[in-house]
Design a protein around this motif. Structure first.
Motif, mmCIF file in Angstrom:
data_model
loop_
_atom_site.group_PDB
_atom_site.id
_atom_site.type_symbol
_atom_site.label_atom_id
_atom_site.label_comp_id
_atom_site.label_asym_id
_atom_site.label_seq_id
_atom_site.Cartn_x
_atom_site.Cartn_y
_atom_site.Cartn_z
ATOM 1 N N GLY A 252 0.841 -1.006 0.017
ATOM 2 C CA GLY A 252 -0.048 0.000 -0.087
ATOM 3 C C GLY A 252 0.752 1.282 0.024
ATOM 4 O O GLY A 252 0.158 2.425 0.070
ATOM 5 N N CYS A 270 -1.308 4.276 2.002
ATOM 6 C CA CYS A 270 -2.728 4.166 2.051
ATOM 7 C C CYS A 270 -3.067 3.014 2.839
ATOM 8 O O CYS A 270 -2.894 1.985 2.472
ATOM 9 C CB CYS A 270 -3.444 3.883 0.576
ATOM 10 S SG CYS A 270 -5.017 3.830 0.473
ATOM 11 N N THR A 271 -3.642 3.111 4.069
ATOM 12 C CA THR A 271 -4.291 2.095 4.921
ATOM 13 C C THR A 271 -5.470 1.388 4.473
ATOM 14 O O THR A 271 -5.865 0.504 4.803
ATOM 15 C CB THR A 271 -4.447 2.748 6.319
ATOM 16 O OG1 THR A 271 -5.248 3.535 6.092
ATOM 17 C CG2 THR A 271 -2.944 3.238 6.986
ATOM 18 N N THR A 272 -6.254 2.014 3.627
ATOM 19 C CA THR A 272 -7.412 1.471 3.173
ATOM 20 C C THR A 272 -7.516 0.572 1.866
ATOM 21 O O THR A 272 -8.149 -0.195 1.530
ATOM 22 C CB THR A 272 -8.618 2.662 2.784
ATOM 23 O OG1 THR A 272 -7.927 3.336 1.944
ATOM 24 C CG2 THR A 272 -8.808 3.235 3.991
ATOM 25 N N ASN A 273 -6.139 0.312 1.370
ATOM 26 C CA ASN A 273 -5.808 -0.376 0.230
ATOM 27 C C ASN A 273 -4.332 -1.130 0.303
ATOM 28 O O ASN A 273 -3.327 -0.685 -0.270
ATOM 29 C CB ASN A 273 -5.815 0.427 -1.172
ATOM 30 C CG ASN A 273 -7.212 0.413 -1.670
ATOM 31 O OD1 ASN A 273 -7.756 -0.848 -1.886
ATOM 32 N ND2 ASN A 273 -7.556 1.301 -2.435
ATOM 33 N N SER A 274 -4.198 -1.902 1.477
ATOM 34 C CA SER A 274 -2.897 -2.579 1.580
ATOM 35 C C SER A 274 -2.414 -3.224 0.647
ATOM 36 O O SER A 274 -1.373 -3.424 0.222
ATOM 37 C CB SER A 274 -3.182 -3.422 3.053
ATOM 38 O OG SER A 274 -4.054 -4.355 2.758
ATOM 39 N N ASN A 298 -8.995 5.207 -4.978
ATOM 40 C CA ASN A 298 -8.353 6.618 -4.312
ATOM 41 C C ASN A 298 -7.813 7.492 -5.345
ATOM 42 O O ASN A 298 -7.095 6.892 -6.218
ATOM 43 C CB ASN A 298 -7.133 5.834 -3.185
ATOM 44 C CG ASN A 298 -7.658 5.259 -2.248
ATOM 45 O OD1 ASN A 298 -7.915 5.529 -1.051
ATOM 46 N ND2 ASN A 298 -7.907 3.996 -2.525
ATOM 47 N N TYR A 300 -5.763 11.475 -5.632
ATOM 48 C CA TYR A 300 -5.333 12.483 -5.099
ATOM 49 C C TYR A 300 -4.747 13.379 -6.038
ATOM 50 O O TYR A 300 -4.393 13.031 -7.369
ATOM 51 C CB TYR A 300 -4.010 11.905 -4.328
ATOM 52 C CG TYR A 300 -4.129 11.216 -2.885
ATOM 53 C CD1 TYR A 300 -4.002 11.592 -1.834
ATOM 54 C CD2 TYR A 300 -4.456 9.980 -2.896
ATOM 55 C CE1 TYR A 300 -4.313 11.303 -0.683
ATOM 56 C CE2 TYR A 300 -4.789 8.982 -1.755
ATOM 57 C CZ TYR A 300 -4.678 9.764 -0.756
ATOM 58 O OH TYR A 300 -4.769 9.135 0.640
ATOM 59 N N LEU A 310 -6.200 14.244 -0.935
ATOM 60 C CA LEU A 310 -7.426 13.233 -1.246
ATOM 61 C C LEU A 310 -8.536 13.938 -2.030
ATOM 62 O O LEU A 310 -9.187 14.890 -1.570
ATOM 63 C CB LEU A 310 -7.930 12.433 0.001
ATOM 64 C CG LEU A 310 -8.949 11.345 -0.377
ATOM 65 C CD1 LEU A 310 -8.388 10.324 -1.227
ATOM 66 C CD2 LEU A 310 -9.433 10.974 1.026
#
Length: 311
Positions: A252, A270-274, A298, A300, A310
């Motif tokens: 990620g 990115c912690t939501t898309n490891s 995501n 940016y 974001l």
């Protein structure tokens, strides 16, 4: 906005600019038999963001896509190895592009050059096929002489340089006219993505040895091996203005690099898309999108080299 019947206060030039302003969208695949298209530019007709899908016939999902230079045609590779062509608005145009009478495909990657008339496909046998986009007729068969899955595929704008990277770590550069192998080098680890910079000075390859390979063109010689990630580098993309490139790793982590100095200017996770799969620049070079196994897509804004926001 003025009343619908009152156009006196609207300048004609402003109306023209509004019509010409590009409508940005992101295309994603996945395990479902469909392609999702998300518009990231709001319009009068659609709220931000607007999303729709194209259902795909007889496939197990989509793991690789490419967009034609005029943004009208999508080449999509399914998980069962088929290549299909779709219109952005109309959906599936050619459900299976193949020159095989048995209709058994083993395609792993796809790419366009600067022309909308042809599309390239990298196979699991080390061959690269060039098809016309009107009826899917085979135009050329390039042989890398390596029986490996072609994971990365890059085509120069003039179609003179065809580049491929495979699961065994081979980088192969071929003459687009003759099919002759101009350069080959093995880097021992899988190379999952290959791109050319807009000025054709070098190619960039995302590698499982946690580096990005910077390869000089047209010689094909390694210029630099860029370290910085702590996991497999899954994807790399160059901004259309040629000033920056972005890399994404399986953990990620996202890194933004300066092309001239080859130094990392920004790094974040990115912690939501490891389990990250792909990264991409938009055509205006001011947004980065990436997608993985996590929640959603995501996007940016690139606010200079030191800051991201974001969307």
């Amino acid at each position: 906005m003025p009343e619908q019947n009152d156009n006196s206060s609207i300048d004609d030039d402003e109306l023209t600019l509004a019509k010409l302003r590009p409508k940005e969208f992101v295309i994603t695949g996945g395990i479902k038999p469909q392609l999702n298209i998300v518009h990231i530019s709001p319009s009068e007709e659609n709220e931000f963001p607007h999303e729709y899908s194209h259902q795909l016939p007889e496939c197990l999902g989509i793991h690789n896509v490419a967009l034609s230079p005029d943004s009208s045609c999508i080449a999509a590779v399914s998980m069962d190895g088929s290549l299909m062509l779709l219109n952005i608005e109309g959906g599936v145009r050619l459900p299976r592009v193949s020159h095989s009478h048995s209709q058994v495909s083993n395609i792993w990657s796809t790419a366009f050059g600067r022309s909308n008339d042809c599309v390239y496909a990298g196979s699991g046998s080390g061959h690269i096929y060039k098809y016309d986009t009107s009826v899917g007729k085979l135009q050329h068969n390039y042989d890398t002489h390596r029986c490996e899955n072609v994971l990365g595929l890059a085509i120069s704008g003039d179609q003179r340089l065809v580049g491929a990277t495979d699961y065994a770590g081979n980088f192969t550069l071929l003459d687009g006219a003759t099919g002759q192998i101009l350069r080959r080098r093995n880097y021992k680890k899988p190379m999952r993505r290959l791109v050319y910079d807009p000025c054709m000075r070098h190619a960039l390859a995302a590698c499982d040895d946690k580096t990005i390979k910077l390869i000089d063109l047209p010689s094909g010689r390694l210029r630099e091996s860029l370290a910085g990630h702590d996991a497999f580098v899954m994807s790399v993309a160059v901004s259309p203005d040629g000033l920056r490139f972005v890399s994404g790793a399986s953990d990620g982590s996202i890194k933004l690099w300066d092309v001239r100095s080859t130094k990392c200017s920004l790094s974040f996770v990115c912690t939501t898309n490891s389990n990250l799969w792909d990264v991409a620049f938009n055509k205006l070079s001011n947004k980065i999108s990436f997608v993985g196994d996590g929640k959603g897509l995501n996007i940016y804004y690139c606010l200079g080299n030191r800051e991201m926001m974001l969307v």
